[in-house]
Design a protein around this motif. Sequence first.
Motif, PDB file in Angstrom:
ATOM      1  N   SER A  89       0.807  -1.221   0.000  1.00 32.57           N
ATOM      2  CA  SER A  89       0.000   0.000   0.000  1.00 32.57           C
ATOM      3  C   SER A  89       0.838   1.267   0.000  1.00 32.57           C
ATOM      4  O   SER A  89       2.027   1.259   0.349  1.00 32.57           O
ATOM      5  N   VAL A  90       0.166   2.350  -0.382  1.00 28.01           N
ATOM      6  CA  VAL A  90       0.777   3.678  -0.352  1.00 28.01           C
ATOM      7  C   VAL A  90      -0.228   4.685   0.192  1.00 28.01           C
ATOM      8  O   VAL A  90      -1.432   4.535   0.016  1.00 28.01           O
ATOM      9  N   ASP A  91       0.291   5.700   0.872  1.00 28.86           N
ATOM     10  CA  ASP A  91      -0.502   6.864   1.236  1.00 28.86           C
ATOM     11  C   ASP A  91      -0.164   7.931   0.205  1.00 28.86           C
ATOM     12  O   ASP A  91       1.013   8.293   0.049  1.00 28.86           O
ATOM     13  N   VAL A  92      -1.171   8.414  -0.520  1.00 31.17           N
ATOM     14  CA  VAL A  92      -0.901   9.347  -1.612  1.00 31.17           C
ATOM     15  C   VAL A  92      -1.799  10.582  -1.569  1.00 31.17           C
ATOM     16  O   VAL A  92      -2.955  10.514  -1.144  1.00 31.17           O
ATOM     17  N   LEU A  93      -1.245  11.690  -2.036  1.00 30.52           N
ATOM     18  CA  LEU A  93      -1.970  12.940  -2.217  1.00 30.52           C
ATOM     19  C   LEU A  93      -1.683  13.426  -3.633  1.00 30.52           C
ATOM     20  O   LEU A  93      -0.921  12.794  -4.370  1.00 30.52           O
ATOM     21  N   LEU A  94      -2.249  14.550  -4.003  1.00 30.52           N
ATOM     22  CA  LEU A  94      -2.008  15.121  -5.328  1.00 30.52           C
ATOM     23  C   LEU A  94      -1.627  16.589  -5.229  1.00 30.52           C
ATOM     24  O   LEU A  94      -2.077  17.306  -4.333  1.00 30.52           O
ATOM     25  N   GLN A  95      -0.772  17.009  -6.175  1.00 30.12           N
ATOM     26  CA  GLN A  95      -0.439  18.420  -6.344  1.00 30.12           C
ATOM     27  C   GLN A  95      -0.785  18.838  -7.767  1.00 30.12           C
ATOM     28  O   GLN A  95      -0.878  17.992  -8.659  1.00 30.12           O
ATOM     29  N   ASP A  96      -0.944  20.150  -7.970  1.00 26.41           N
ATOM     30  CA  ASP A  96      -1.149  20.635  -9.330  1.00 26.41           C
ATOM     31  C   ASP A  96       0.217  20.817 -10.004  1.00 26.41           C
ATOM     32  O   ASP A  96       1.259  20.499  -9.405  1.00 26.41           O
ATOM     33  N   LYS A  97       0.235  21.307 -11.222  1.00 22.36           N
ATOM     34  CA  LYS A  97       1.478  21.455 -11.991  1.00 22.36           C
ATOM     35  C   LYS A  97       2.496  22.355 -11.299  1.00 22.36           C
ATOM     36  O   LYS A  97       3.710  22.197 -11.476  1.00 22.36           O
ATOM     37  N   LYS A  98       2.002  23.306 -10.497  1.00 17.22           N
ATOM     38  CA  LYS A  98       2.888  24.253  -9.826  1.00 17.22           C
ATOM     39  C   LYS A  98       3.414  23.717  -8.494  1.00 17.22           C
ATOM     40  O   LYS A  98       4.161  24.400  -7.790  1.00 17.22           O
ATOM     41  N   GLY A  99       3.001  22.494  -8.138  1.00 14.27           N
ATOM     42  CA  GLY A  99       3.467  21.898  -6.890  1.00 14.27           C
ATOM     43  C   GLY A  99       2.652  22.283  -5.673  1.00 14.27           C
ATOM     44  O   GLY A  99       3.093  22.110  -4.531  1.00 14.27           O
ATOM     45  N   LYS A 100       1.438  22.799  -5.911  1.00 10.58           N
ATOM     46  CA  LYS A 100       0.562  23.166  -4.800  1.00 10.58           C
ATOM     47  C   LYS A 100      -0.353  21.992  -4.472  1.00 10.58           C
ATOM     48  O   LYS A 100      -0.961  21.397  -5.350  1.00 10.58           O
ATOM     49  N   ASN A 101      -0.442  21.658  -3.166  1.00 10.45           N
ATOM     50  CA  ASN A 101      -1.287  20.543  -2.739  1.00 10.45           C
ATOM     51  C   ASN A 101      -2.752  20.799  -3.050  1.00 10.45           C
ATOM     52  O   ASN A 101      -3.258  21.892  -2.806  1.00 10.45           O
ATOM     53  N   LEU A 102      -3.432  19.787  -3.564  1.00 12.58           N
ATOM     54  CA  LEU A 102      -4.868  19.874  -3.758  1.00 12.58           C
ATOM     55  C   LEU A 102      -5.550  19.813  -2.395  1.00 12.58           C
ATOM     56  O   LEU A 102      -5.042  19.172  -1.464  1.00 12.58           O
ATOM     57  N   PHE A 103      -6.687  20.452  -2.289  1.00 13.65           N
ATOM     58  CA  PHE A 103      -7.428  20.490  -1.032  1.00 13.65           C
ATOM     59  C   PHE A 103      -8.325  19.264  -0.919  1.00 13.65           C
ATOM     60  O   PHE A 103      -9.145  18.997  -1.794  1.00 13.65           O
ATOM     61  N   PHE A 104      -8.147  18.500   0.166  1.00 15.72           N
ATOM     62  CA  PHE A 104      -8.910  17.271   0.360  1.00 15.72           C
ATOM     63  C   PHE A 104      -9.848  17.325   1.565  1.00 15.72           C
ATOM     64  O   PHE A 104     -10.501  16.342   1.888  1.00 15.72           O
ATOM     65  N   GLY A 105      -9.881  18.442   2.253  1.00 19.22           N
ATOM     66  CA  GLY A 105     -10.826  18.600   3.357  1.00 19.22           C
ATOM     67  C   GLY A 105     -10.325  18.153   4.716  1.00 19.22           C
ATOM     68  O   GLY A 105     -10.945  18.436   5.735  1.00 19.22           O
ATOM     69  N   ALA A 106      -9.201  17.439   4.745  1.00 22.98           N
ATOM     70  CA  ALA A 106      -8.583  16.996   6.006  1.00 22.98           C
ATOM     71  C   ALA A 106      -7.113  16.758   5.735  1.00 22.98           C
ATOM     72  O   ALA A 106      -6.747  16.146   4.732  1.00 22.98           O
ATOM     73  N   HIS A 107      -6.278  17.262   6.603  1.00 29.24           N
ATOM     74  CA  HIS A 107      -4.836  17.134   6.396  1.00 29.24           C
ATOM     75  C   HIS A 107      -4.363  15.700   6.640  1.00 29.24           C
ATOM     76  O   HIS A 107      -4.821  15.032   7.566  1.00 29.24           O
TER      77      HIS A 107
END
Length: 246
Positions: free
Chosen positions: A139-157
């Motif tokens: 398994s992996v814990d994953v998040l996403l960033q946009d092209k500029k390297g800014k974290n997408l907002f997921f509603g909970a850190h």
Amino acid sequence: KRKMHKLSALENVLKKSKNFDNKLLKIKLKESKESFLYIPELIKQSRINIKIRDHKNFYLRKSVALNLIKASKYFNKKGYILCVESSYRSIDEQKTRFIKRLNELKKNFPEKTYEELLNLANIYTAGIPIFASHIAGASVDVLLQDKKGKNLFFGAHYPKGDVESVTNYSHLSKTAKINRKILKNGMEKFGFVNYPFEYWHYSIGDVCATHILKQKFAKYGPVNYNPKNNKYFFEKDKKELYKFFI
């Protein structure tokens, strides 16, 4: 009122999680003993844009690793950067994380029984080895960033373990719901299955994925892997895999 609502929601999550775990405990393990791959080597070959938080432990089972690379390529084409927060953990590391989570909950919920605290801690930091797909290299814990390297907002850190972490939590902003759907849809295209109580956690071949996909046997179980000598130690006493660390 807000506090009461949250406590009620937490109790509901606890109930659902315990029911979910009881189903996972019925899943049998047929360990494949598939080898591990060091992901940074694959990244060099693939020339993908991916963020890694923990280079030291960035190992995964071979098929899981290859699917992660495919997922990362997919997200790059869509204009996103996959951020891998956590992958393989040793059994000792997982146990340490679980005990830390348990101790935190003891302070926050002094009125709860020890059994309730164990089950609550287990939702967000697996305290039963067979549930801990990180120590299976599955398994992996994953998040996403946009092209500029800014974290997408997921509603909970990440890695906040609370009701807001539940993937389909209803009281989220429209943006958070959309971003969770983008992440989930993308990971699922490459065989990953989401653990429903953590929007960031995805696995392949563990008991969680096996149950959700209605398969018969899990193929990845807990393993102590030493990358220095490429040695593996698989737990022989399977009964111990289905009990709390403590």
